[in-house]
Motif scaffolding. Structure first.
Motif, PDB file in Angstrom:
ATOM      1  N   LYS A 208      52.674  45.492  42.784  1.00  0.00           N
ATOM      2  CA  LYS A 208      53.283  46.304  43.844  1.00  0.00           C
ATOM      3  C   LYS A 208      52.955  45.743  45.215  1.00  0.00           C
ATOM      4  N   TYR A 209      51.715  45.310  45.417  1.00  0.00           N
ATOM      5  CA  TYR A 209      51.288  44.824  46.728  1.00  0.00           C
ATOM      6  C   TYR A 209      51.410  43.303  46.863  1.00  0.00           C
ATOM      7  N   GLY A 210      51.995  42.665  45.868  1.00  0.00           N
ATOM      8  CA  GLY A 210      52.224  41.236  45.946  1.00  0.00           C
ATOM      9  C   GLY A 210      50.953  40.410  45.906  1.00  0.00           C
ATOM     10  N   VAL A 211      49.929  40.911  45.221  1.00  0.00           N
ATOM     11  CA  VAL A 211      48.663  40.187  45.098  1.00  0.00           C
ATOM     12  C   VAL A 211      48.665  39.428  43.771  1.00  0.00           C
ATOM     13  N   ARG A 212      48.381  38.141  43.836  1.00  0.00           N
ATOM     14  CA  ARG A 212      48.425  37.325  42.622  1.00  0.00           C
ATOM     15  C   ARG A 212      47.294  37.721  41.671  1.00  0.00           C
ATOM     16  N   ILE A 213      47.630  37.886  40.416  1.00  0.00           N
ATOM     17  CA  ILE A 213      46.634  38.174  39.387  1.00  0.00           C
ATOM     18  C   ILE A 213      46.126  36.852  38.844  1.00  0.00           C
ATOM     19  N   GLU A 214      44.846  36.575  39.061  1.00  0.00           N
ATOM     20  CA  GLU A 214      44.252  35.372  38.495  1.00  0.00           C
ATOM     21  C   GLU A 214      43.669  35.732  37.136  1.00  0.00           C
ATOM     22  N   GLU A 215      44.308  35.267  36.094  1.00  0.00           N
ATOM     23  CA  GLU A 215      43.959  35.705  34.747  1.00  0.00           C
ATOM     24  C   GLU A 215      42.499  35.423  34.397  1.00  0.00           C
ATOM     25  N   SER A 216      41.905  34.382  34.976  1.00  0.00           N
ATOM     26  CA  SER A 216      40.506  34.062  34.664  1.00  0.00           C
ATOM     27  C   SER A 216      39.543  35.098  35.232  1.00  0.00           C
ATOM     28  N   LEU A 217      40.038  35.964  36.133  1.00  0.00           N
ATOM     29  CA  LEU A 217      39.209  37.028  36.695  1.00  0.00           C
ATOM     30  C   LEU A 217      39.339  38.330  35.898  1.00  0.00           C
ATOM     31  N   VAL A 218      40.165  38.311  34.872  1.00  0.00           N
ATOM     32  CA  VAL A 218      40.340  39.489  34.007  1.00  0.00           C
ATOM     33  C   VAL A 218      39.682  39.186  32.662  1.00  0.00           C
ATOM     34  N   THR A 219      38.628  39.936  32.339  1.00  0.00           N
ATOM     35  CA  THR A 219      37.938  39.743  31.061  1.00  0.00           C
ATOM     36  C   THR A 219      37.973  41.043  30.279  1.00  0.00           C
ATOM     37  N   GLN A 220      37.867  40.930  28.976  1.00  0.00           N
ATOM     38  CA  GLN A 220      38.112  42.085  28.111  1.00  0.00           C
ATOM     39  C   GLN A 220      37.002  42.240  27.091  1.00  0.00           C
ATOM     40  N   GLY A 221      36.705  43.505  26.767  1.00  0.00           N
ATOM     41  CA  GLY A 221      35.757  43.812  25.704  1.00  0.00           C
ATOM     42  C   GLY A 221      34.465  44.404  26.222  1.00  0.00           C
ATOM     43  N   GLY A 222      33.995  45.414  25.511  1.00  0.00           N
ATOM     44  CA  GLY A 222      32.712  46.015  25.849  1.00  0.00           C
ATOM     45  C   GLY A 222      32.829  47.234  26.732  1.00  0.00           C
ATOM     46  N   TRP A 223      31.684  47.907  26.870  1.00  0.00           N
ATOM     47  CA  TRP A 223      31.667  49.121  27.680  1.00  0.00           C
ATOM     48  C   TRP A 223      30.270  49.429  28.239  1.00  0.00           C
ATOM     49  N   ASN A 224      29.230  48.659  27.841  1.00  0.00           N
ATOM     50  CA  ASN A 224      27.872  49.051  28.237  1.00  0.00           C
ATOM     51  C   ASN A 224      27.325  48.198  29.386  1.00  0.00           C
ATOM     52  N   VAL A 225      26.091  48.510  29.801  1.00  0.00           N
ATOM     53  CA  VAL A 225      25.463  47.849  30.945  1.00  0.00           C
ATOM     54  C   VAL A 225      25.284  46.356  30.686  1.00  0.00           C
ATOM     55  N   ARG A 226      24.771  46.009  29.506  1.00  0.00           N
ATOM     56  CA  ARG A 226      24.516  44.599  29.194  1.00  0.00           C
ATOM     57  C   ARG A 226      25.796  43.773  29.269  1.00  0.00           C
ATOM     58  N   GLU A 227      26.868  44.292  28.674  1.00  0.00           N
ATOM     59  CA  GLU A 227      28.126  43.544  28.685  1.00  0.00           C
ATOM     60  C   GLU A 227      28.683  43.431  30.097  1.00  0.00           C
ATOM     61  N   GLY A 228      28.517  44.477  30.881  1.00  0.00           N
ATOM     62  CA  GLY A 228      28.948  44.406  32.268  1.00  0.00           C
ATOM     63  C   GLY A 228      28.159  43.372  33.044  1.00  0.00           C
ATOM     64  N   ARG A 229      26.842  43.325  32.810  1.00  0.00           N
ATOM     65  CA  ARG A 229      25.984  42.354  33.496  1.00  0.00           C
ATOM     66  C   ARG A 229      26.375  40.930  33.133  1.00  0.00           C
ATOM     67  N   GLU A 230      26.559  40.675  31.840  1.00  0.00           N
ATOM     68  CA  GLU A 230      26.884  39.318  31.397  1.00  0.00           C
ATOM     69  C   GLU A 230      28.222  38.852  31.954  1.00  0.00           C
ATOM     70  N   ARG A 231      29.198  39.711  31.927  1.00  0.00           N
ATOM     71  CA  ARG A 231      30.521  39.320  32.411  1.00  0.00           C
ATOM     72  C   ARG A 231      30.533  39.164  33.924  1.00  0.00           C
ATOM     73  N   ALA A 232      29.800  40.025  34.625  1.00  0.00           N
ATOM     74  CA  ALA A 232      29.724  39.910  36.082  1.00  0.00           C
ATOM     75  C   ALA A 232      28.955  38.656  36.492  1.00  0.00           C
ATOM     76  N   MET A 233      27.908  38.310  35.744  1.00  0.00           N
ATOM     77  CA  MET A 233      27.144  37.092  36.053  1.00  0.00           C
ATOM     78  C   MET A 233      28.058  35.870  36.012  1.00  0.00           C
ATOM     79  N   ALA A 234      28.920  35.814  34.996  1.00  0.00           N
ATOM     80  CA  ALA A 234      29.830  34.686  34.870  1.00  0.00           C
ATOM     81  C   ALA A 234      30.818  34.642  36.034  1.00  0.00           C
ATOM     82  N   LEU A 235      31.333  35.789  36.416  1.00  0.00           N
ATOM     83  CA  LEU A 235      32.314  35.846  37.509  1.00  0.00           C
ATOM     84  C   LEU A 235      31.672  35.537  38.854  1.00  0.00           C
ATOM     85  N   LEU A 236      30.493  36.114  39.104  1.00  0.00           N
ATOM     86  CA  LEU A 236      29.868  35.993  40.418  1.00  0.00           C
ATOM     87  C   LEU A 236      29.129  34.674  40.608  1.00  0.00           C
TER      88      LEU A 236
END
Length: 340
Positions: A208-236
């Motif tokens: 809607k706002y014309g912002v490009r979706i960079e697919e490598s910034l979209v990750t899938q799977g999990g719901w807990n703190v550990r999984e959030g930490r691991e995925r955020a570490m990779a992104l950040l």
């Protein structure tokens, strides 16, 4: 003589659900309804001349009991609002809510249903703790039934679920309006309806706002703190790291806070974060987490009210609906403008 205004009339005029109107006009303590919404509901009620009174008369001979069936026994904080909302709405009409934790066991479910039928109870609410499609066992058809936080592919019973697509859109829109263009999304499991719906809302807002979706910034799977930490570490840890992250749930957002701290990043100066669920921990993080509220209390109230209304001559086609209740954005201090 003009027709007397109903609670549904107020809901339509205020642009909210009937459950929200019930929360506001009955002055329910601790109800998570914004001040602006409360004013809108009260103004609509005043303009229509709505006056509170018995809304759901139960016919003589019916036991003032509703059965609330929960599909699993758990300590999740998601359960409390379901129980509170159902019991509070029932109490407004002097109706008791009997809770059955069946774990989805057909024998336990049938035993409880048989007992409710023998008592000539008002009806039953079939509840799942994870929003999902279900196939309702046939023994539930012996009583009026409403589905809470779940739905059938074939519309046989009224149901209520969170508006997760719109919520995903609202969360992403908040980040875009704050100035972010490199936005990551930590999605949940693709087998969970809430996860796929929130992801859909994320994509809708970006497009809607014309912002490009960079697919490598979209990750899938999990719901807990550990999984959030691991995925955020990779992104950040990337040289081209995102400036904002929209998380499937608050627990994953807590993991993002951990990752930011480990990497020496500040929230929201270096990275903005939005969660989902508004668990108790969200307001107590440093900085407090911007998140969205799951309207479980309001959903449970609607489910109980719908059962009570079924005795007021409402047409079956009108009752058979899949209602989606909005998830309110709670703005705190975890979102800011990106660094230039």
């Amino acid at each position: 003589m003009d027709k007397r205004a109903t609670m549904q009339d107020v809901a339509e005029k205020a642009g909210v659900s009937q459950a929200t109107v019930s929360l506001v006009l009955n002055g329910v303590a601790n109800a998570r309804v914004s001040a602006a919404t409360r004013r809108r509901v009260q103004d609509a009620a005043d303009e229509l001349g709505y006056r509170r009174g018995p809304q759901h008369p139960v016919p003589a001979g019916r036991a003032k009991v509703i059965g609330l069936f929960v599909d699993e026994v758990t300590t999740t904080p998601m359960l409390g609002p379901f129980l509170e909302g159902a019991m509070e709405e029932g109490a407004l009409q002097d109706v008791a809510v009997a809770v059955f934790f069946t774990g989805g066991d057909p024998l336990l479910e049938k035993t409880a249903i048989d007992m409710l039928v023998a008592q000539n109870a008002i009806g039953a609410v079939y509840t799942t703790l994870i929003t999902r499609e279900v196939v309702v066992p046939e023994h539930f058809a012996q009583l009026p039934l409403v589905l809470l936080n779940c739905y059938e592919g074939e519309l046989r019973f009224p149901s209520v679920v969170p508006g997760d697509v719109v919520a995903g859109y609202v969360a992403t829109e908040a980040l875009i309006k704050a100035g972010h263009r490199r936005i990551a999304h930590l999605a949940g499991e693709d087998i969970i309806a809430a996860s796929t719906d929130r992801y859909q809302g994320f994509r809708m807002a970006m497009e809607k706002y014309g912002v490009r979706i960079e697919e490598s910034l979209v990750t899938q799977g999990g719901w807990n703190v550990r999984e959030g930490r691991e995925r955020a570490m990779a992104l950040l840890s990337r040289s081209d790291r995102p400036t904002a992250i929209f998380c499937f749930c608050d627990r994953m957002a807590v993991g993002c806070y951990d990752a930011a701290r480990i990497l020496g990043l500040s929230i929201p100066e270096d990275i903005s974060i939005i969660g989902f669920d508004d668990e108790d921990i969200a307001a107590n993080l440093l900085p407090p987490l911007t998140t969205l509220v799951l309207p479980h209390n309001e959903m449970a109230r609607w489910a109980v009210g719908q059962l009570l209304e079924s005795f007021e001559g409402v047409d079956d086609d009108e009752r058979l609906q899949k209602l989606k209740i909005e998830c309110e954005l709670v703005e705190r201090q975890s979102v800011g403008a990106p660094k230039l």
